[in-house]
Design an enzyme around this catalytic site. Structure first.
Site, mmCIF file in Angstrom:
data_model
loop_
_atom_site.group_PDB
_atom_site.id
_atom_site.type_symbol
_atom_site.label_atom_id
_atom_site.label_comp_id
_atom_site.label_asym_id
_atom_site.label_seq_id
_atom_site.Cartn_x
_atom_site.Cartn_y
_atom_site.Cartn_z
ATOM 1 N N GLY A 61 26.285 3.307 17.070
ATOM 2 C CA GLY A 61 26.976 4.127 18.063
ATOM 3 C C GLY A 61 27.976 5.132 17.542
ATOM 4 O O GLY A 61 28.210 6.158 18.174
ATOM 5 N N GLU A 116 34.672 3.381 15.343
ATOM 6 C CA GLU A 116 33.803 2.690 16.301
ATOM 7 C C GLU A 116 33.604 3.558 17.536
ATOM 8 O O GLU A 116 34.492 4.342 17.896
ATOM 9 C CB GLU A 116 34.455 1.338 16.668
ATOM 10 C CG GLU A 116 33.819 0.562 17.795
ATOM 11 C CD GLU A 116 32.413 0.050 17.503
ATOM 12 O OE1 GLU A 116 31.561 0.842 17.093
ATOM 13 O OE2 GLU A 116 32.166 -1.148 17.742
ATOM 14 N N ASP A 117 32.457 3.415 18.204
ATOM 15 C CA ASP A 117 32.214 4.215 19.416
ATOM 16 C C ASP A 117 33.056 3.730 20.599
ATOM 17 O O ASP A 117 33.689 4.514 21.285
ATOM 18 C CB ASP A 117 30.716 4.242 19.782
ATOM 19 C CG ASP A 117 30.093 2.860 19.957
ATOM 20 O OD1 ASP A 117 30.773 1.839 19.720
ATOM 21 O OD2 ASP A 117 28.910 2.798 20.348
ATOM 22 N N ASP A 120 35.081 -2.961 23.636
ATOM 23 C CA ASP A 120 34.828 -3.584 24.939
ATOM 24 C C ASP A 120 35.583 -4.919 24.969
ATOM 25 O O ASP A 120 36.788 -4.953 25.233
ATOM 26 C CB ASP A 120 33.306 -3.751 25.076
ATOM 27 C CG ASP A 120 32.874 -4.247 26.430
ATOM 28 O OD1 ASP A 120 33.610 -4.057 27.406
ATOM 29 O OD2 ASP A 120 31.793 -4.841 26.536
ATOM 30 N N GLY A 122 36.350 -6.615 22.407
ATOM 31 C CA GLY A 122 37.187 -6.655 21.191
ATOM 32 C C GLY A 122 36.663 -7.633 20.148
ATOM 33 O O GLY A 122 37.191 -7.705 19.038
ATOM 34 N N THR A 124 33.746 -7.792 18.381
ATOM 35 C CA THR A 124 33.145 -7.219 17.169
ATOM 36 C C THR A 124 34.220 -6.742 16.195
ATOM 37 O O THR A 124 34.212 -7.096 15.010
ATOM 38 C CB THR A 124 32.229 -6.019 17.537
ATOM 39 O OG1 THR A 124 31.304 -6.442 18.533
ATOM 40 C CG2 THR A 124 31.489 -5.501 16.319
ATOM 41 N N LEU A 125 35.164 -5.956 16.699
ATOM 42 C CA LEU A 125 36.161 -5.385 15.787
ATOM 43 C C LEU A 125 37.146 -6.422 15.261
ATOM 44 O O LEU A 125 37.542 -6.346 14.092
ATOM 45 C CB LEU A 125 36.894 -4.233 16.477
ATOM 46 C CG LEU A 125 36.148 -2.919 16.319
ATOM 47 C CD1 LEU A 125 36.701 -1.868 17.255
ATOM 48 C CD2 LEU A 125 36.210 -2.422 14.882
ATOM 49 N N LYS A 148 37.709 0.215 26.497
ATOM 50 C CA LYS A 148 37.735 -0.411 27.836
ATOM 51 C C LYS A 148 38.760 -1.543 27.771
ATOM 52 O O LYS A 148 38.388 -2.716 27.673
ATOM 53 C CB LYS A 148 36.369 -1.007 28.173
ATOM 54 C CG LYS A 148 35.260 -0.021 28.448
ATOM 55 C CD LYS A 148 34.026 -0.801 28.915
ATOM 56 C CE LYS A 148 32.794 0.044 28.905
ATOM 57 N NZ LYS A 148 31.575 -0.739 29.184
ATOM 58 N N PHE A 169 29.817 1.495 32.660
ATOM 59 C CA PHE A 169 28.902 1.572 31.522
ATOM 60 C C PHE A 169 28.657 3.034 31.191
ATOM 61 O O PHE A 169 28.225 3.815 32.039
ATOM 62 C CB PHE A 169 27.573 0.856 31.806
ATOM 63 C CG PHE A 169 26.816 0.601 30.542
ATOM 64 C CD1 PHE A 169 27.078 -0.526 29.779
ATOM 65 C CD2 PHE A 169 25.894 1.527 30.075
ATOM 66 C CE1 PHE A 169 26.427 -0.741 28.573
ATOM 67 C CE2 PHE A 169 25.235 1.330 28.872
ATOM 68 C CZ PHE A 169 25.499 0.182 28.120
ATOM 69 N N ASP A 176 24.612 4.276 23.713
ATOM 70 C CA ASP A 176 23.260 4.125 24.249
ATOM 71 C C ASP A 176 23.160 3.101 25.365
ATOM 72 O O ASP A 176 24.055 2.275 25.574
ATOM 73 C CB ASP A 176 22.314 3.655 23.130
ATOM 74 C CG ASP A 176 22.528 2.174 22.802
ATOM 75 O OD1 ASP A 176 23.689 1.783 22.564
ATOM 76 O OD2 ASP A 176 21.553 1.415 22.811
ATOM 77 N N ARG A 182 21.601 8.396 23.541
ATOM 78 C CA ARG A 182 22.602 8.667 22.494
ATOM 79 C C ARG A 182 22.783 10.171 22.274
ATOM 80 O O ARG A 182 23.831 10.634 21.865
ATOM 81 C CB ARG A 182 22.163 8.057 21.157
ATOM 82 C CG ARG A 182 22.234 6.552 21.085
ATOM 83 C CD ARG A 182 22.164 6.108 19.626
ATOM 84 N NE ARG A 182 21.769 4.728 19.483
ATOM 85 C CZ ARG A 182 22.596 3.689 19.581
ATOM 86 N NH1 ARG A 182 23.867 3.884 19.824
ATOM 87 N NH2 ARG A 182 22.157 2.467 19.425
HETATM 88 P P1 IMP Z 1 32.730 -5.658 21.836
HETATM 89 O O1 IMP Z 1 32.545 -6.609 20.691
HETATM 90 O O2 IMP Z 1 32.504 -6.353 23.148
HETATM 91 O O3 IMP Z 1 34.034 -4.931 21.805
HETATM 92 O O4 IMP Z 1 31.513 -4.679 21.719
HETATM 93 C C1 IMP Z 1 31.576 -3.333 21.461
HETATM 94 C C2 IMP Z 1 30.141 -2.818 21.477
HETATM 95 O O5 IMP Z 1 29.549 -3.032 22.758
HETATM 96 C C3 IMP Z 1 30.073 -1.325 21.248
HETATM 97 O O6 IMP Z 1 29.986 -0.984 19.880
HETATM 98 C C4 IMP Z 1 28.832 -0.955 22.002
HETATM 99 O O7 IMP Z 1 27.691 -1.129 21.182
HETATM 100 C C5 IMP Z 1 28.738 -1.951 23.126
HETATM 101 N N1 IMP Z 1 29.232 -1.393 24.402
HETATM 102 C C6 IMP Z 1 30.244 -1.872 25.149
HETATM 103 N N2 IMP Z 1 30.417 -1.134 26.264
HETATM 104 C C7 IMP Z 1 29.472 -0.157 26.217
HETATM 105 C C8 IMP Z 1 29.140 0.946 27.102
HETATM 106 O O8 IMP Z 1 29.753 1.191 28.156
HETATM 107 N N3 IMP Z 1 28.113 1.738 26.687
HETATM 108 C C9 IMP Z 1 27.414 1.526 25.546
HETATM 109 N N4 IMP Z 1 27.691 0.512 24.702
HETATM 110 C C10 IMP Z 1 28.718 -0.324 25.036
#
Ligand code: IMP
Length: 194
Positions: A61, A116-117, A120, A122, A124-125, A148, A169, A176, A182
């Site tokens: 992303g 990072e794109d 959400d 948090g 992953t990061l 978010k 979303f 994507d 994308r």
């Molecule tokens: P987290 O670990 O929940 O913070 O995940 C973050 C990842 O979720 C991002 O890198 C995206 O791949 C995906 N993601 C979360 N929200 C969206 C959205 O609104 N559109 C597209 N991808 C999203």
């Protein structure tokens, strides 16, 4: 069971057909994105003046945002990429994160900025930060294009944020839905499909 009526018609539509019907609504047009990316780059250039940055993009992303951001920086930088997969049931993450493509080079002693794109939950990061911290970089920060904040499941705050957005979303500018959209130059809301 035979199902009739408008609901049945909707259920028969394939994902492709629903996507073709979906009308992404623009949230941030490309001109607004461009202005904000310039501001972020100016702030980052100021904060890292005199240093060489290692920019780590999270695939897939972040690639468009990262490409725009680094071309606006006034400090030299190198780039690397990482890919992470989070596991869970449907849209609910279990909190388990696995690195499926690691960095090509060590980061010990380097000033690392993860790009990072969108943040959400948090999960992953925060997990990637733990893994990277163990590798002893000189510094470690995060620049997220979108955030978010209301969706957090673990405490996490990015050091640089393009835009804070509500729980919608979004697609486009690298983001994507099932690997689609994308390429859109604007950030669009796709609530009706996700
Ligand atoms: P987290 O670990 O929940 O913070 O995940 C973050 C990842 O979720 C991002 O890198 C995206 O791949 C995906 N993601 C979360 N929200 C969206 C959205 O609104 N559109 C597209 N991808 C999203």
């Amino acid at each position: 069971m035979i199902v009739t009526g408008a609901g049945a018609q909707e259920n028969r539509l394939s994902e492709g057909e629903r996507m073709a019907e979906a009308k992404p609504e623009i949230l941030f047009p490309k001109e607004v994105i461009e202005g904000r990316v310039r501001e972020l780059a100016a702030q980052i250039s100021q904060d890292y003046a005199g240093k060489e940055l290692l920019i780590v993009g999270i695939l897939n992303g972040a690639f468009i945002f990262m490409a725009d951001l680094i071309r606006r920086l006034d400090v030299p930088c190198r780039v690397d990429f990482v890919r992470a997969a989070s596991y869970g049931c449907g849209s609910v993450s279990s909190g388990e994160v696995r690195i499926t493509k690691d960095l090509e080079a060590p980061i010990a002693g380097r000033d690392v900025l993860i790009v990072e794109d969108i943040v959400d939950t948090g999960i992953t990061l925060s997990r990637l930060m733990e893994v990277f911290r163990e590798r002893r970089p000189a510094s470690l920060r995060v620049c997220a294009f979108l955030d978010k904040t209301e969706r957090r499941r673990v405490p996490f705050a990015a050091d640089y944020v393009g835009f804070i957005i509500p729980d919608r979303f979004v697609v486009g500018y690298g983001l994507d839905y099932n690997e689609k959209f994308r390429f859109l130059p604007d950030v669009c809301v796709l609530d009706d499909i996700a």
